[in-house]
Design an enzyme around this catalytic site. Structure first.
Site, mmCIF file in Angstrom:
data_model
loop_
_atom_site.group_PDB
_atom_site.id
_atom_site.type_symbol
_atom_site.label_atom_id
_atom_site.label_comp_id
_atom_site.label_asym_id
_atom_site.label_seq_id
_atom_site.Cartn_x
_atom_site.Cartn_y
_atom_site.Cartn_z
ATOM 1 N N GLU A 1 0.790 -1.227 0.000
ATOM 2 C CA GLU A 1 0.000 0.000 0.000
ATOM 3 C C GLU A 1 0.825 1.282 0.000
ATOM 4 O O GLU A 1 0.528 2.205 0.753
ATOM 5 C CB GLU A 1 -0.932 -0.033 1.213
ATOM 6 N N HIS B 1 -8.162 -3.900 -1.347
ATOM 7 C CA HIS B 1 -7.417 -4.028 -0.092
ATOM 8 C C HIS B 1 -6.348 -2.936 0.036
ATOM 9 O O HIS B 1 -6.305 -2.204 1.031
ATOM 10 C CB HIS B 1 -6.773 -5.422 -0.015
ATOM 11 N N GLU B 2 -5.518 -2.820 -0.987
ATOM 12 C CA GLU B 2 -4.427 -1.834 -0.892
ATOM 13 C C GLU B 2 -4.977 -0.409 -0.854
ATOM 14 O O GLU B 2 -4.459 0.449 -0.147
ATOM 15 C CB GLU B 2 -3.423 -2.012 -2.040
ATOM 16 N N HIS C 1 -6.069 0.570 2.582
ATOM 17 C CA HIS C 1 -4.954 0.980 3.449
ATOM 18 C C HIS C 1 -4.732 2.503 3.417
ATOM 19 O O HIS C 1 -4.056 3.032 4.303
ATOM 20 C CB HIS C 1 -3.657 0.295 3.023
ATOM 21 N N GLU D 1 -3.936 -4.343 9.309
ATOM 22 C CA GLU D 1 -4.445 -5.361 8.379
ATOM 23 C C GLU D 1 -5.873 -5.830 8.677
ATOM 24 O O GLU D 1 -6.640 -6.078 7.755
ATOM 25 C CB GLU D 1 -3.488 -6.554 8.310
ATOM 26 N N ASP E 1 8.581 -9.428 10.674
ATOM 27 C CA ASP E 1 8.022 -10.146 9.533
ATOM 28 C C ASP E 1 7.551 -11.558 9.934
ATOM 29 O O ASP E 1 6.602 -12.089 9.371
ATOM 30 C CB ASP E 1 9.110 -10.225 8.457
ATOM 31 N N TYR F 1 -4.844 -10.345 9.885
ATOM 32 C CA TYR F 1 -5.788 -10.072 8.804
ATOM 33 C C TYR F 1 -7.189 -10.585 9.142
ATOM 34 O O TYR F 1 -8.169 -9.839 9.132
ATOM 35 C CB TYR F 1 -5.318 -10.763 7.516
HETATM 36 N N1 BES Z 1 0.903 -4.500 3.751
HETATM 37 C C1 BES Z 1 0.656 -5.768 3.198
HETATM 38 C C2 BES Z 1 1.895 -6.457 2.705
HETATM 39 C C3 BES Z 1 2.938 -6.702 3.770
HETATM 40 C C4 BES Z 1 2.605 -7.227 4.995
HETATM 41 C C5 BES Z 1 4.258 -6.400 3.522
HETATM 42 C C6 BES Z 1 3.577 -7.428 5.961
HETATM 43 C C7 BES Z 1 5.224 -6.604 4.481
HETATM 44 C C8 BES Z 1 4.885 -7.114 5.707
HETATM 45 C C9 BES Z 1 -0.364 -5.705 2.068
HETATM 46 O O1 BES Z 1 -1.352 -4.757 2.259
HETATM 47 C C10 BES Z 1 -1.070 -7.026 1.998
HETATM 48 O O2 BES Z 1 -1.710 -7.357 2.953
HETATM 49 N N2 BES Z 1 -0.963 -7.727 0.896
HETATM 50 C C11 BES Z 1 -1.608 -9.011 0.684
HETATM 51 C C12 BES Z 1 -2.821 -8.876 -0.182
HETATM 52 C C13 BES Z 1 -4.119 -8.773 0.487
HETATM 53 C C14 BES Z 1 -5.244 -8.809 -0.528
HETATM 54 C C15 BES Z 1 -4.373 -9.667 1.641
HETATM 55 C C16 BES Z 1 -0.653 -9.904 -0.060
HETATM 56 O O3 BES Z 1 0.438 -9.463 -0.397
HETATM 57 O O4 BES Z 1 -0.985 -11.054 -0.323
HETATM 58 ZN ZN ZN Z 2 -2.713 -5.244 3.786
#
Ligand code: BES
Ligand code: ZN
Length: 638
Positions: free
Chosen positions: A299, A323-324, A327, A346, A405, A413
């Protein structure tokens, strides 16, 4: 580089911060006493940054960098306006960065020291005079800068030019910019980025839509953001508008497909605004990156970074854009104060994504999305329960001493979103919506802790409506509480019936699949009997063409079935997929499934050896650990 004797202070600082911050972990729901204890001058202690914002803090970044794809380095100056110089020092985060000099606003050198290295990188401590109003850090990135992925032309769609993208979340921005890398510290930025003339640069800011003649690009992010949201992509990129506020960037051969796929972006944006208030970031664009991008989407403000694996050709995977986009409120506007509060980013975003999807594509679609999310959560909870960290099933995390991480799972989520849906069901949608809108307005451009949110929730929504909820069970308890709402989907009930018919002998072509969307196919593939004969697999593939599918979600779900049953006809395509796609969400289940048998383990090692150079560091870290990978060529530092 100036060398200084390493001091032991960073270790002490870390220990002190850890001790202090651990006080905030046990706060009882609704009270913010512990929150106060871990706060100094409005800043919440962050165990994942060396910064001490209660002393001196950055308020604005002026970045001037040159991107050199041939040398795979970024070099230049990060100049900061700062507050709090009277404390005599400022501490920033770095990781694998070479600092050449630090000057003050008058160009006079300032003393600096790089501390010991840990999984958090190295603190950069700069001595300040009481009169210091800004510092300019001249630096160069290292060979293994974790945020950066440098791609050769061969790794791009058009195969002609190199490509670079950054990934900042959670604590990687410090590997390409020396910065106070904490989600609780916000600043605005201006950037000048110099790239080879054949390439274009875009950032998490207001972006150019045309090439410059000299390879120099200027950016402005006028809203204060945390460091993890600074992002840069450089490549042979072009722009195509979707409507007057939204559009896509991508390589030339991808941009039309992307603009078609994301045709609903404008609608999504209006829908989001109708729900929770004005979009505060100017434009909303998406850049489709090469397939090694480790996430589905990220995002970055004004410009979501996205994987090309959502270009299914039928608009079926665009919930990711919702989703993005969501954010832009939950996360970018009101930001988790520390990574322990990640669910505030999330969980809210999944909830909000569901609301946008429901409004645009209807409740059936949103119901399927929720069901798939619940299935993911149940798998994740089962894995966490038997892992080294069973406490990761709590919404409020305790990630002290760990790479954040590692704690960022579906719990934040899906359990997070379930919690919000439960609250919605208690007070009714209208009241819940106005509460959320007020929350975003009131805390816009601020950071939020779990305790602060719970107090606000209690005072503004639960108490006035006489709703009693066991908040502590939801936030600090493990697993999924019994009062979690159960998502329903009639369409998946129909899929279950067809699976049953097939199990009882109906031919695949006799199944009622004509109307199925990607989500139904995913549910179908996830719920096939665990063990299947070669004949049954062949029959399915012949009827539905899974191995040839152009839909990455369908393909990945099918590959799991194939690996489990050693259906080797799919292995060439699997090898291809894993060699090009670096999206961690697909890699983890596929490599995991391979590790379950001896043959699979050997296959995983062979595939990974070839694919690993194509993955971004966040995927490499995860898969190295999963496969106990021993690197023949350990990273070269300076
Ligand atoms: N912000 C996250 C990606 C992320 C999370 C990067 C933790 C680094 C550490 C992003 O918004 C996300 O949640 N992406 C998901 C997609 C979503 C539709 C659930 C993904 O990458 O799968
Ligand atoms: Zn996200």
């Amino acid at each position: 580089m100036r060398s200084f004797k390493s001091s032991s202070r960073p270790a002490q600082v870390l220990l002190a911060i850890t001790l202090l911050a651990s006080c905030s972990g046990q706060g009882d729901a609704g009270a913010d006493r512990s929150d106060e204890e871990s706060k100094v001058k409005g800043y919440t202690m962050d165990q994942h940054s060396h910064a001490r914002p209660e002393e001196a803090v950055i308020t604005h970044l002026d970045l001037d960098i040159t991107v050199d794809p041939a040398q795979r380095t970024i070099a230049g100056v990060a100049a900061y306006r700062i507050k709090g110089a009277e404390h005599g020092r400022i501490i920033l985060d770095t990781d694998d960065i070479r600092v050449e000099s630090v000057l003050d606003q008058a160009g006079s050198p300032l003393e600096f020291e790089l501390g010991d290295s840990s999984f958090l990188g190295r603190p950069l401590e700069v001595e300040l005079k009481a009169t210091t109003s800004s510092i300019a850090i001249k630096y160069r990135t290292g060979r293994n800068a974790k945020a950066l992925q440098w791609l050769s032309p061969q790794q791009t769609a058009d195969k002609e030019h190199p490509f670079l993208f950054t990934q900042g979340q959670a604590i990687l921005t410090r590997s390409w910019i020396p910065v106070q890398d904490s989600p609780g510290i916000r600043f605005t930025y201006d950037a000048t980025v110099r790239v080879p003339e054949a390439l274009m640069a875009v950032m998490s800011a207001i972006n150019p839509q045309e090439r410059s003649s000299d390879g120099v690009y200027h950016f402005k992010q006028e809203r204060p953001i945390p460091a993890y949201l600074i992002a840069l992509a450089v490549g042979d990129i072009v722009f195509k508008p979707v409507d007057d506020r939204t559009g896509v960037y991508a390589e030339r051969s991808v941009v039309d497909k992307a603009a078609w796929e994301f045709a609903d972006m404008g609608d999504m944006l209006r829908t989001a605004e109708d729900l929770y208030g004005p979009y505060r970031w100017g434009r909303y664009d998406v850049i489709v990156l090469p397939p090694s991008f480790p996430f589905g989407g990220m995002e970055n403000p004004c410009l979501t970074f996205a994987t090309p694996t959502i270009l299914a050709g039928d608009r079926s995977l665009t919930a990711l854009v919702a989703h993005e986009l969501a954010h832009s409120w939950s996360g970018n506007l009101v930001t988790n104060a520390t990574w322990n509060d990640f669910w505030l980013n999330e969980g809210f975003t999944v909830y909000f994504e569901g609301r946008i999807s429901e409004a645009i594509y209807g409740p059936d679609y949103a119901g399927m999305l929720q069901q798939l999310g619940r299935q993911d959560l149940e798998l994740t909870l089962a894995q966490i329960a038997k892992s080294k960290h069973p406490e990761d099933s709590r919404l409020r995390l305790d990630l002290a001493g760990r790479d954040p991480d590692d704690g960022m799972t579906d719990v934040a989520y899906e359990k997070g979103a379930a919690f919000l849906r439960l609250i919605e069901s208690k007070v009714g949608r209208a009241k819940f919506d106005s509460f959320i809108r007020q929350y975003f307005d009131e805390f816009a451009f601020q950071s939020m802790t779990t305790d602060r949110f719970l107090s606000y929730l209690e005072a503004q929504l639960l108490a006035p409506n006489k709703v009693k909820l066991d908040l502590a069970e939801w936030v600090d308890g493990s697993g999924l509480p019994a009062n979690a709402p159960t998502p329903v989907s009639d369409r998946f009930v129909k899929v279950d019936k067809e699976i049953k018919r097939w199990e009882e002998g109906a031919g695949p072509r006799d199944l009622a699949t004509e109307e199925w969307s990607t989500f139904e196919w995913m549910h179908f593939l996830r719920h096939l009997p665990k063990e299947l004969s070669e004949a049954r697999l062949k029959e399915l593939d012949r009827a539905f063409g899974f191995t040839k599918s152009g839909n990455a979600e369908v393909l990945a779900a099918w590959f799991e079935v194939c690996i489990r049953n050693d259906h080797d006809e799919a292995y060439d395509r699997l090898d291809d997929f894993l060699a090009t796609v670096g999206r961690r969400k697909f890699l983890v289940p596929l490599y995991t499934e391979m590790t379950r048998t001896e043959k699979g383990r050997i296959m995983a090692q062979t595939i990974y050896k070839n694919a690993r150079p194509n993955y971004h560091s966040v995927s490499v870290r995860t898969i190295d650990e999963l496969l106990s990978w021993k690197d023949d060529h350990p990273p070269v530092n300076f």
